[in-house]
Design a protein around this motif. Structure first.
Motif, PDB file in Angstrom:
ATOM      1  N   PRO A  45       0.903  -1.048  -0.165  1.00 35.30           N
ATOM      2  CA  PRO A  45      -0.044  -0.141   0.001  1.00 35.30           C
ATOM      3  C   PRO A  45       0.849   1.408   0.050  1.00 35.30           C
ATOM      4  O   PRO A  45       1.913   1.183   0.805  1.00 35.30           O
ATOM      5  CB  PRO A  45      -0.864  -0.132   1.344  1.00 35.30           C
ATOM      6  N   ASN A  46       0.343   2.293  -0.808  1.00 41.37           N
ATOM      7  CA  ASN A  46       1.096   3.531  -0.958  1.00 41.37           C
ATOM      8  C   ASN A  46       2.515   3.601  -1.353  1.00 41.37           C
ATOM      9  O   ASN A  46       3.259   4.215  -0.833  1.00 41.37           O
ATOM     10  CB  ASN A  46       0.916   4.350   0.481  1.00 41.37           C
ATOM     11  N   ASP A  97     -10.316   9.108  -0.654  1.00 43.34           N
ATOM     12  CA  ASP A  97      -9.492   8.484  -1.625  1.00 43.34           C
ATOM     13  C   ASP A  97      -9.162   9.056  -2.897  1.00 43.34           C
ATOM     14  O   ASP A  97      -8.430   8.718  -3.866  1.00 43.34           O
ATOM     15  CB  ASP A  97     -10.113   7.146  -2.162  1.00 43.34           C
ATOM     16  N   ASP A 162      -5.372   3.580   0.589  1.00 43.27           N
ATOM     17  CA  ASP A 162      -4.378   3.227  -0.302  1.00 43.27           C
ATOM     18  C   ASP A 162      -4.453   3.909  -1.470  1.00 43.27           C
ATOM     19  O   ASP A 162      -5.473   3.866  -2.523  1.00 43.27           O
ATOM     20  CB  ASP A 162      -4.324   1.614  -0.701  1.00 43.27           C
ATOM     21  N   ASN A 164      -2.386   3.835  -3.969  1.00 37.80           N
ATOM     22  CA  ASN A 164      -1.713   3.087  -5.432  1.00 37.80           C
ATOM     23  C   ASN A 164      -2.721   3.127  -6.503  1.00 37.80           C
ATOM     24  O   ASN A 164      -2.274   3.457  -7.763  1.00 37.80           O
ATOM     25  CB  ASN A 164      -1.273   1.536  -5.068  1.00 37.80           C
TER      26      ASN A 164
END
Length: 498
Positions: A45-46, A97, A162, A164
């Protein structure tokens, strides 16, 4: 409290459903839409971030040319009007998000304008779905809600974000309102989204794995009586299974019909499909386009695509799924039902590869839709995720053709491959699988079986062939399943004749 529902057949008899779909397809580019951050599903994540994908002050987006080319190819496949000049806009809304507090999308000047897709239904009929646009935008990140019972925000005590996925290129395919499907509305919707999935895979522009979020749909539906204005629609967000899309429409038709029948008003709202409850649940009031305050993104110039470039991409287009299915059906000699079964099992590519590896069409279909499909269902995975390849299946077919394996031994061999014991030849060698071809050994086994079953012998001699299976079964047990059933049958008939 459970919502009141009308019986589905009554609902579609009294009201005409009008639905629309917004299908979101993540493109399989190596990097994000506006920055060079690498894209990899399931990464830490990230970890796939840049200042642009985080929306940091001073960072400037640069358009990914490959993503634009992929979008044009999809536009060609959907018979869209492709604009030489298109523009990115800022779609303003706050959500955790969305790191910039706005999404870079397209509004009044999309890359792909009006188009259509002819969708083939199970009975062979074709339903045309008109498309309003197929525009390019970047995806949001992913929220994970913790502390609740089902992973939803209701009942959760905290959430993790997250980023991504933030910035991954998307194409959003928006249909025009779809009317006239009546009671077949869920079927048409499911077939349409399956067709989109098949097209983007054929174009090799998306993995289109719905379980991974590569592809998902927002489902809009309203009801009205003939001759009356269109009703108020609901929008069920981010449905990521074909069955979920179909069930959402069935449920919403039943729910809205019950409300209208009681003289109530349907709220314009977003909803969510709850798989555990097999129902939709209310969310927030639905926003209209003007609520997002679209305006041209000042950091991005207009995208210019020349006619020559569009024609160059047109020349690269592969055979489309519908035409390919018609060709393969004829080449393989499949019936309509057999081809539909292969499509529903998502086995068409696997069958084609198995045939290319040397198997006959009937044999390839038998294995992928039989033993292997059952194993996939038991494990809850797709056929492609099983530890068996088209080359393995073709090798099993060759072993049957050469006479080394019979059907029973072949099934045991496939089971061994699925259990991780190796390639078919390795499984055969490990267990000593081999059809008994020694006529003497088979004759002795047949004689023992006949001697042990005089009542069956009498029936066979009288012309009653139904008990033949019992004799063949006895021989199979005696030879540990390694006898050839046809040879055994032949020997039995010879003995009975004497």
């Amino acid at each position: 409290m459970a919502e009141k529902l009308m019986k589905y057949t009554d609902a579609v008899a009294k009201y005409d459903p009008v639905f629309g779909l917004e299908v979101h397809v993540e493109l399989s580019t190596n990097t994000k839409l506006f920055c060079p951050a690498h894209i990899e599903f399931g990464g830490e994540p990230n970890s796939q971030l840049t200042p642009v994908s985080l929306g940091l002050p001073g960072s400037l987006p640069v358009v990914n040319k490959t993503a634009i080319d992929y979008a044009i190819k999809l536009g060609l496949a959907l018979h869209c009007d492709i604009a030489e000049w298109s523009q990115f806009a800022r779609k303003n809304y706050f959500y955790p998000d969305m790191p910039r507090d706005y999404q870079i999308s397209q509004f009044d000047k999309p890359l792909n304008g009006e188009g259509y897709l002819d969708v083939e239904l199970d009975d062979g009929s074709v339903f045309r779905v008109d498309i309003e646009r197929a525009h390019v935008e970047d995806d949001a990140g992913k929220n994970t809600h913790l502390g609740g019972s089902d992973g939803r925000i209701e009942g959760a005590n905290h959430s993790l974000v997250d980023y991504n996925r933030a910035g991954v290129p998307l194409i959003e395919i928006v249909t025009k309102p779809i009317a006239g499907a009546g009671e077949r509305t869920p079927e048409v919707a499911g077939a349409y989204v399956r067709a989109i999935r098949d097209i983007v895979r054929a174009l090799n522009i998306s993995h289109a794995r719905m379980e991974q979020g590569n592809m998902r749909a927002d489902v809009n539906i309203s009801l009205h009586k003939k001759g009356e204005p269109l009703g108020t629609r609901s929008e069920t967000k981010n449905v990521n299974t074909f069955k979920g899309i179909e069930k959402t429409l069935v449920y919403e038709i039943r729910r809205q019909a019950a409300i209208l029948e009681d003289g109530g008003e349907v709220l314009q709202e977003t909803r969510h499909w709850d798989e555990s409850k097999q129902a939709t649940a209310g969310g927030r009031a639905k926003s209209d386009a003007n609520d997002y305050r679209y305006f041209p993104d000042p950091d991005l110039v207009m995208v210019h695509v020349t006619r020559d470039h569009i024609e160059e991409l047109r020349k690269q287009m592969p055979e489309m799924p519908r035409e390919r299915r018609a060709r393969l059906k004829e080449e393989w000699g499949f019936t309509d039902l057999q081809m539909r079964d292969a499509l529903n099992a998502d086995a068409l590519d696997l069958i084609e590869e198995t045939i290319a590896a040397g198997a006959q069409p009937a044999g390839a279909r038998k294995w992928w839709l039989g033993e292997i499909s059952r194993e996939a269902n038991e494990r809850g995975v797709s056929l492609e995720e099983l530890p068996i390849t088209p080359q393995d299946v073709a090798e099993v077919e060759q072993l049957i053709k050469s006479g080394q394996l019979n059907d029973k031994l072949a099934k045991q061999t496939v089971s061994g491959v699925l259990s991780g014991e190796g390639k078919p030849s390795e499984v055969v060698a490990k267990h000593g699988y081999q059809v008994v071809s020694d006529d003497g050994a088979l004759e002795a086994a047949v004689d023992d079986a006949l001697k042990a079953n005089p009542d069956i012998v009498a029936k066979l001699q009288a012309g009653n062939m139904k008990p033949m299976g019992a004799i063949i079964g006895a021989v199979m047990r005696a030879t540990k399943g390694q006898a050839d059933a046809k040879t055994v049958n032949k020997i039995v008939m010879q003995r009975i004749a004497k």
